[in-house]
Design a protein around this motif. Sequence first.
Motif, PDB file in Angstrom:
ATOM      1  N   SER A  80       0.876  -1.225   0.035  1.00  0.00           N
ATOM      2  CA  SER A  80       0.096   0.025  -0.096  1.00  0.00           C
ATOM      3  C   SER A  80       1.007   1.302  -0.101  1.00  0.00           C
ATOM      4  O   SER A  80       0.569   2.321   0.117  1.00  0.00           O
ATOM      5  CB  SER A  80      -1.131   0.021   1.257  1.00  0.00           C
ATOM      6  N   ASP A  81       2.217   1.125  -0.273  1.00  0.00           N
ATOM      7  CA  ASP A  81       3.200   2.177  -0.142  1.00  0.00           C
ATOM      8  C   ASP A  81       3.339   2.659  -1.595  1.00  0.00           C
ATOM      9  O   ASP A  81       3.608   2.099  -2.491  1.00  0.00           O
ATOM     10  CB  ASP A  81       4.442   1.756   0.296  1.00  0.00           C
ATOM     11  N   PRO A  82       2.749   4.190  -1.954  1.00  0.00           N
ATOM     12  CA  PRO A  82       2.931   4.575  -3.264  1.00  0.00           C
ATOM     13  C   PRO A  82       3.962   4.789  -3.849  1.00  0.00           C
ATOM     14  O   PRO A  82       4.422   4.604  -4.832  1.00  0.00           O
ATOM     15  CB  PRO A  82       2.389   6.126  -2.908  1.00  0.00           C
ATOM     16  N   ASP A  83       5.281   4.816  -2.860  1.00  0.00           N
ATOM     17  CA  ASP A  83       6.534   4.784  -3.304  1.00  0.00           C
ATOM     18  C   ASP A  83       7.049   3.604  -3.968  1.00  0.00           C
ATOM     19  O   ASP A  83       8.148   3.617  -4.790  1.00  0.00           O
ATOM     20  CB  ASP A  83       7.492   5.020  -2.184  1.00  0.00           C
ATOM     21  N   LEU A  84       6.609   2.432  -3.431  1.00  0.00           N
ATOM     22  CA  LEU A  84       6.691   1.120  -4.337  1.00  0.00           C
ATOM     23  C   LEU A  84       6.680   1.267  -5.984  1.00  0.00           C
ATOM     24  O   LEU A  84       7.412   0.724  -6.697  1.00  0.00           O
ATOM     25  CB  LEU A  84       6.254   0.078  -3.826  1.00  0.00           C
ATOM     26  N   LEU A  85       5.311   1.673  -6.215  1.00  0.00           N
ATOM     27  CA  LEU A  85       5.146   1.836  -7.418  1.00  0.00           C
ATOM     28  C   LEU A  85       5.935   2.757  -8.271  1.00  0.00           C
ATOM     29  O   LEU A  85       6.315   2.411  -9.407  1.00  0.00           O
ATOM     30  CB  LEU A  85       3.528   2.255  -7.868  1.00  0.00           C
ATOM     31  N   VAL A  86       6.229   3.900  -7.605  1.00  0.00           N
ATOM     32  CA  VAL A  86       6.992   4.774  -8.437  1.00  0.00           C
ATOM     33  C   VAL A  86       8.550   4.537  -8.407  1.00  0.00           C
ATOM     34  O   VAL A  86       9.054   4.310  -9.651  1.00  0.00           O
ATOM     35  CB  VAL A  86       7.304   6.216  -7.460  1.00  0.00           C
ATOM     36  N   ALA A  87       8.877   3.595  -7.634  1.00  0.00           N
ATOM     37  CA  ALA A  87      10.269   3.119  -7.527  1.00  0.00           C
ATOM     38  C   ALA A  87      10.107   1.876  -8.616  1.00  0.00           C
ATOM     39  O   ALA A  87      11.279   1.724  -9.542  1.00  0.00           O
ATOM     40  CB  ALA A  87      10.746   2.333  -6.236  1.00  0.00           C
ATOM     41  N   LEU A  88       9.346   1.085  -8.903  1.00  0.00           N
ATOM     42  CA  LEU A  88       9.134   0.190  -9.683  1.00  0.00           C
ATOM     43  C   LEU A  88       9.015   0.538 -11.077  1.00  0.00           C
ATOM     44  O   LEU A  88       9.885   0.400 -12.055  1.00  0.00           O
ATOM     45  CB  LEU A  88       8.017  -0.825  -9.611  1.00  0.00           C
ATOM     46  N   GLY A  89       8.267   1.861 -11.292  1.00  0.00           N
ATOM     47  CA  GLY A  89       8.177   2.450 -12.377  1.00  0.00           C
ATOM     48  C   GLY A  89       9.378   2.811 -12.959  1.00  0.00           C
ATOM     49  O   GLY A  89       9.865   2.752 -14.311  1.00  0.00           O
ATOM     50  N   ASN A  90      10.212   3.642 -12.326  1.00  0.00           N
ATOM     51  CA  ASN A  90      11.472   4.104 -12.588  1.00  0.00           C
ATOM     52  C   ASN A  90      12.562   2.868 -13.089  1.00  0.00           C
ATOM     53  O   ASN A  90      13.130   3.078 -13.976  1.00  0.00           O
ATOM     54  CB  ASN A  90      12.186   5.101 -11.289  1.00  0.00           C
ATOM     55  N   THR A  91      12.298   1.804 -12.195  1.00  0.00           N
ATOM     56  CA  THR A  91      13.165   0.817 -12.690  1.00  0.00           C
ATOM     57  C   THR A  91      13.379   0.101 -13.950  1.00  0.00           C
ATOM     58  O   THR A  91      13.938  -0.137 -14.518  1.00  0.00           O
ATOM     59  CB  THR A  91      13.109  -0.313 -11.441  1.00  0.00           C
ATOM     60  N   VAL A  92      11.739  -0.033 -14.184  1.00  0.00           N
ATOM     61  CA  VAL A  92      11.288  -0.511 -15.603  1.00  0.00           C
ATOM     62  C   VAL A  92      11.816   0.370 -16.638  1.00  0.00           C
ATOM     63  O   VAL A  92      12.289   0.144 -17.522  1.00  0.00           O
ATOM     64  CB  VAL A  92       9.763  -0.633 -15.550  1.00  0.00           C
ATOM     65  N   LEU A  93      11.662   1.714 -16.453  1.00  0.00           N
ATOM     66  CA  LEU A  93      12.112   2.677 -17.330  1.00  0.00           C
ATOM     67  C   LEU A  93      13.593   2.617 -17.513  1.00  0.00           C
ATOM     68  O   LEU A  93      14.180   2.484 -18.687  1.00  0.00           O
ATOM     69  CB  LEU A  93      11.716   4.221 -17.006  1.00  0.00           C
ATOM     70  N   TYR A  94      14.265   2.393 -16.400  1.00  0.00           N
ATOM     71  CA  TYR A  94      15.979   2.236 -16.632  1.00  0.00           C
ATOM     72  C   TYR A  94      16.227   0.931 -17.319  1.00  0.00           C
ATOM     73  O   TYR A  94      17.082   1.275 -18.329  1.00  0.00           O
ATOM     74  CB  TYR A  94      16.448   2.311 -15.305  1.00  0.00           C
ATOM     75  N   ALA A 153      18.930  -7.028 -18.126  1.00  0.00           N
ATOM     76  CA  ALA A 153      17.651  -6.922 -17.303  1.00  0.00           C
ATOM     77  C   ALA A 153      18.030  -6.933 -15.738  1.00  0.00           C
ATOM     78  O   ALA A 153      17.561  -5.989 -15.113  1.00  0.00           O
ATOM     79  CB  ALA A 153      16.461  -7.907 -17.881  1.00  0.00           C
ATOM     80  N   ILE A 154      18.762  -7.843 -15.767  1.00  0.00           N
ATOM     81  CA  ILE A 154      19.012  -8.288 -14.218  1.00  0.00           C
ATOM     82  C   ILE A 154      19.768  -7.177 -13.628  1.00  0.00           C
ATOM     83  O   ILE A 154      19.516  -6.641 -12.435  1.00  0.00           O
ATOM     84  CB  ILE A 154      19.829  -9.380 -14.119  1.00  0.00           C
ATOM     85  N   GLY A 155      21.000  -6.718 -14.568  1.00  0.00           N
ATOM     86  CA  GLY A 155      21.551  -5.753 -13.945  1.00  0.00           C
ATOM     87  C   GLY A 155      20.951  -4.248 -13.702  1.00  0.00           C
ATOM     88  O   GLY A 155      20.983  -3.670 -12.739  1.00  0.00           O
ATOM     89  N   ALA A 156      19.845  -4.110 -14.772  1.00  0.00           N
ATOM     90  CA  ALA A 156      19.294  -3.100 -14.662  1.00  0.00           C
ATOM     91  C   ALA A 156      18.245  -2.731 -13.341  1.00  0.00           C
ATOM     92  O   ALA A 156      17.990  -1.679 -12.791  1.00  0.00           O
ATOM     93  CB  ALA A 156      18.296  -2.639 -15.725  1.00  0.00           C
ATOM     94  N   GLN A 192      13.827   7.414  -7.481  1.00  0.00           N
ATOM     95  CA  GLN A 192      14.383   6.477  -6.980  1.00  0.00           C
ATOM     96  C   GLN A 192      14.065   5.171  -7.884  1.00  0.00           C
ATOM     97  O   GLN A 192      13.078   5.215  -8.219  1.00  0.00           O
ATOM     98  CB  GLN A 192      14.058   6.481  -5.702  1.00  0.00           C
ATOM     99  N   THR A 193      15.028   4.183  -7.856  1.00  0.00           N
ATOM    100  CA  THR A 193      14.741   2.894  -8.016  1.00  0.00           C
ATOM    101  C   THR A 193      14.485   2.180  -7.042  1.00  0.00           C
ATOM    102  O   THR A 193      14.568   2.459  -5.890  1.00  0.00           O
ATOM    103  CB  THR A 193      15.906   2.345  -9.123  1.00  0.00           C
ATOM    104  N   LEU A 194      14.241   0.627  -7.401  1.00  0.00           N
ATOM    105  CA  LEU A 194      13.792  -0.295  -6.147  1.00  0.00           C
ATOM    106  C   LEU A 194      15.065  -0.332  -5.263  1.00  0.00           C
ATOM    107  O   LEU A 194      14.777  -0.468  -4.030  1.00  0.00           O
ATOM    108  CB  LEU A 194      13.692  -1.521  -6.687  1.00  0.00           C
ATOM    109  N   VAL A 195      16.374  -0.706  -5.789  1.00  0.00           N
ATOM    110  CA  VAL A 195      17.333  -0.756  -4.793  1.00  0.00           C
ATOM    111  C   VAL A 195      17.659   0.436  -3.991  1.00  0.00           C
ATOM    112  O   VAL A 195      17.986   0.270  -2.853  1.00  0.00           O
ATOM    113  CB  VAL A 195      18.642  -1.224  -5.504  1.00  0.00           C
TER     114      VAL A 195
END
Lengths: 316, 433
Positions: free
Chosen positions: A83-97, A243-246, A268-271
């Motif tokens: 339920s943390d909105p930051d997770l989706l943002v981080a996931l989106g950024n990671t996918v974009l990267y 993909a793994i590295g990204a 921010q990204t997931l890591v």
Amino acid sequence: MTVSLDSRSRTTPSGPEAPRSPGRRRNRYDGLAPWLFVAPTVLGIGAFYVWPTAQSVYFSFTKWGAFGGVSWIGTANYTRLFSDPDLLVALGNTVLYAAVALAGIPLAIWLASLLNRPGLRFRSFFRVLFFLPVVTVPAAVSTVWKLLYNGDYGMINYVLSLVGIKGPYWLQTPVVAVVAVGIVGVWMSLGFNMIILGAGLQAISPEVYEAAELDGAGPFRQLVHITIPLLTPSIFFLTVMTAIGAFKVFDLIFLMIGNTSPVIKQTQTLVFFFYSKGFMVNDKGYAAAIGVVLLLIIALVTYGQFRLQRKWVHYE
Amino acid sequence: MTRNLINRRTVLAGLASSAVAGVLAGCGGNGGSGGGSGGEGETGKADLTFATWESYTANAIKKQLPAFQQKFPGIKLEVTLTPWKDYFTKLQTQASAGNAPDLFAMNGVQFDLYASEGMIDPIDELVSGGQLDLAKYPKSLVERYVWQDKQYGVPNNFDSVALFYNKSIFDNAGQQYPTDDWTWDQFLRTAAAISAKLKGQGIYGFTPAMGDSQITYYNSIPAAGGYVIDRKQNKSGYDRPETIEGLKFFGDVLNNGTSPTIQQLTDIPGTDWFINGKGAMTWAASYNLSDLSGSKLAKDFQIVRLPTKKTNQCVLNGTTTVISSRSKNKAAAREVLKWIAGPEFAAAVAEDGQVIPAYDGSQGAFLKTIPNWNLKTFIDAAADGYLYPTSKNTKAWDQLEAPTLAPLWQGKASADTVGKKLAAAMNDALAKE
């Protein structure tokens, strides 16, 4: 040194003064030897990979005190995370990267095939040139690119201004910042990718090209119908690795955007999300949950790629 | 293998051997129990470790250690210098694993956490035994290092904040130099006038270092009569009108052209604008002195007090040295702590000119380190400073400040909106302490 049969038979590793042992005992010995040979690797992977991973999974169900002191809280970290909105943002950024990083592979194919042209001069010089970013410390790379990307004084915006474009504040604008960092990631991995693809290119026999040429195929058709299909195993290997590295990118984000930037939350990204929770706010149980989710995402993506490879990868 | 170097099997093998994700490797979980498990050891012989982020402390140790070892030949001291950015992350990890250094530098932000968790030992016996005289240090900072009526350390040095201005830019713009008794209005008017006149040359009237709360809004908040956290350290002050006014001060200058935009100030920190002659004024702390005095334009700089709204209070923070409760050589560690807290050591730190030593009367050397700069401003500002806001777990809420306030700096939200939002989030974090 010549070794007579005689002396070799005397030094069989069957223990001191052992007579030729009966079959059963030798079998038991033979069964132990391979295990001894793989023991260092098994112990290493167990201690530094399997065990920490298992611990992380366990920690993701716990709450940490400031200095350790772990208490079990069940799935609370996961319910909070989803339920943390930051997770989706981080996931989106990671996918974009990751998308930007994968877009670097065609570029690597093109450059590798250029470098592989027969009769190219200074080939090793170019190889070294392209490989340099791979062996450069990310901190140094980030510092230089930060200067290039600077909004007011950076070289990139200066060049854009010459053709009348007002460049953005690359690292201070959400979305743009992730793409900008992704470009640096592509630049850093180009050399490695070209080495892998170069090896693949070397393995394609010149006869195939000669035959194609006789049939009247130009360079472009050769690339599309011969080079790329025969390179697919190498390309597949690179897409999976990229993909793994990204998905694990952290250093470039940390160094180029930094944790004091007002836009770090949106870039921010997931890591980095994991790092900020685990080490900046010291919420290690929650961070472990982020880590486990990341592991599952990477596993899923990799599995998907392996399923897809049947459709497009040609092994001879 | 035939001609093709990469076949299906090698791809699989290569992937299997490449680690897919390594997450949080376990830190030894023997922490958190609180209370020391260390030992006294002997004063005469001990190998001690000391960690700090302050280069000047490390320098002073290097300088003064031979004299100290004449008295205590058996004590060896190994100093680890970790950059400020990573210091507390590393220390917390070490402490969690039960191997924190014997002595380490500590600031007000983290002190309550370490004291309440029993990670550090009180030094009351040194005080009651007359070996440390608390009267020699600034009172408000001495009280900063008390937890549940026990003294854990004495101030080694402190940081206050002042206004730096560049005389030659003022001359160019034809403006009067700032004075110690400037009001906010005078400050803002002058800054805006300089920006309007010199923006074409890329020069602004005010270039604040927005990435560092200690030299920006942590000062405008007390000046406007507000506070970040209440005295009991359990309630946020961000929703109070005075605090919101302190935030608005920066929200305005960043969005009305007085300062560069937040994007420009993140690309290049405000302090660097000033150092390079692109800012007429900036706010800076004593810990910025080495950077500022290293500027080619340093001779044009001068220092006055921050401008006044209700007060001209700046935020006051400082460093102490504490002893790990798990140290095996506490007796020797106490000797080192006493030495670092003493007048000779303070004098060595003062000569470095990067920070204000806390020991009474040792500031003289500090005042002379940068000729022509009015360094006394920092000492005056510290006298009525506002103690750096902390609670038991400061990090849980001070990490919320930057992202929550960002929309105000970007001009996307009002000070009132972000202040109330931050107060709510901060009160949630405080409730969990």
